[in-house]
Scaffold this motif. Structure first.
Motif: not given
Length: 161
Positions: A59-63, A66-71, A137-147
């Motif tokens: 579920i964590v990986l799903s979140a 999802g966050c990266l896809a949105v970004g 790379r830009h979406a990853n940098f700003y991803s709330p879940v990744a961060n």
């Protein structure tokens, strides 16, 4: 663009996500988020669950996916790139030798949880590979879940009143 403009005007702006989780039995839980159907979580048989739903780490990986896809979609839209395909493949190396702290190996927090996460992005659109790579790379940098996963955050847990 209006949402982005609000962030520029007030960079300290925050939202709050709320979830109510109820244990249904053994290791199966139901997490309620707003008016949506419950998110069901279970453990696989080798972790003594009934495998009726994804495991918590999945579920964590799903979140994260999802966050990266949105970004990625938002950044592509901002850069006026039309995406025709977007798929993310996520893997995370996690172990549970501490048995959730119920008599397993003695470990420290940094030794537990995901030890490595890998994400592969399959993306196609009306841009060069280099432009698509920059969008990812830009979406990853700003991803709330990744961060949230990359950076230590204050965390508290207490008994409810």
């Amino acid at each position: 663009m209006a949402f982005a403009e609000q962030g520029c005007k007030d960079p300290s702006r925050r939202g709050t996500n709320k979830v109510h989780t109820v244990c249904e039995g053994q290791y199966r839980t139901l997490s309620y988020v707003g008016k949506h159907d419950a998110v069901v979580v279970d453990e696989p048989p080798h972790l003594f669950g009934q495998d009726t739903a994804p495991a918590p780490g999945e579920i964590v990986l799903s979140a994260l996916g999802g966050c990266l896809a949105v970004g990625i979609t938002a950044v592509a839209t901002w850069k006026q790139v039309k995406l025709s395909k977007l798929e993310l493949f996520l893997e995370g190396d996690i172990g549970n030798p501490a048995a959730w702290g119920a008599g397993g190996a003695e470990m420290q927090p940094l030794q537990m949880g995901f030890q490595q996460i890998r994400v592969k992005v399959l993306v196609e659109g009306d841009a060069t590979r280099e432009q698509l790579d920059e969008i990812v790379r830009h979406a990853n940098f700003y991803s709330p879940v990744a961060n949230s996963m990359r950076n230590p955050i204050p965390f508290s847990i207490a008994l409810a009143d």
